[in-house]
Design an enzyme around this catalytic site. Structure first.
Site, PDB file in Angstrom:
ATOM      1  N   ASP A 106       0.874  -1.176   0.000  1.00  0.00           N
ATOM      2  CA  ASP A 106       0.000   0.000   0.000  1.00  0.00           C
ATOM      3  C   ASP A 106       0.906   1.220   0.000  1.00  0.00           C
ATOM      4  OD1 ASP A 106      -2.355  -1.475   0.053  1.00  0.00           O
ATOM      5  OD2 ASP A 106      -2.524  -1.414   2.228  1.00  0.00           O
ATOM      6  N   ASP A 125      -6.821  -1.541  -4.513  1.00  0.00           N
ATOM      7  CA  ASP A 125      -7.866  -1.203  -3.546  1.00  0.00           C
ATOM      8  C   ASP A 125      -8.847  -0.196  -4.149  1.00  0.00           C
ATOM      9  OD1 ASP A 125      -6.513  -2.780  -1.684  1.00  0.00           O
ATOM     10  OD2 ASP A 125      -5.475  -1.060  -0.790  1.00  0.00           O
TER      11      ASP A 125
END
Length: 159
Positions: A106, A125
């Site tokens: 991330d 995401d």
């Protein structure tokens, strides 16, 4: 979507040290490198294998459903969800600490560094969330996978 997700993760891993914050757009966005072994927003970090298996199941269901798709909106929706699921699944398969337990990279933090205001996320995401929102809108509008509207179908069935 998968290629964009993988490319951005490769660039981040190669250029940003874990925990380092790079300020972009006057602080509206920060680039960082975090590893997420849980679900979205680091939820349930001990269930990485389960999330990996769910991602495989989601991919299989979407690919099987694709044969029935005649709606462009649903094709885009399922393509976003599939691309996001596969992008994060690749991380879970190939990254440390091991097969189906790898940490997803991330790297996007909005409004502040280190998830101060919003959880750190990645392109995959974003694709999953956008696909989910689009799918909800299509469902609320009654649009079916074949492109028809649910109310049109009930009218035709009644006739």
């Amino acid at each position: 979507m998968v290629v964009l997700d993988l490319a951005t993760k490769l660039v981040v891993v190669a250029t940003i040290a874990p925990g380092e914050d790079v300020r972009v757009l006057g602080g509206l966005l920060y680039l960082t490198q975090w590893r997420n072994v849980g679900a979205a927003f680091s939820f349930a970090e001990g269930a990485t294998v389960l999330f990996s298996l769910v991602a495989v199941a989601v991919a299989v269901v979407i690919v099987r459903t694709a044969r029935r798709l005649y709606s462009t909106g649903w094709a885009v929706t399922l393509g976003l969800v599939l691309g996001g699921a596969v992008g994060n699944l690749i991380d879970r398969i190939f990254r440390d600490p091991g097969f189906l337990r790898g940490g997803v990279v991330d790297f996007l933090s909005v409004f502040g560094p280190d998830a101060r205001y919003f959880p750190v996320f990645n392109i995959a995401d974003s694709a999953i969330v956008c696909g989910g929102i689009l799918g909800a809108l299509l469902a609320l509008r009654g649009i079916e996978f074949d492109g028809s509207r649910a109310k049109d179908r009930t009218t035709a069935d009644a006739a």
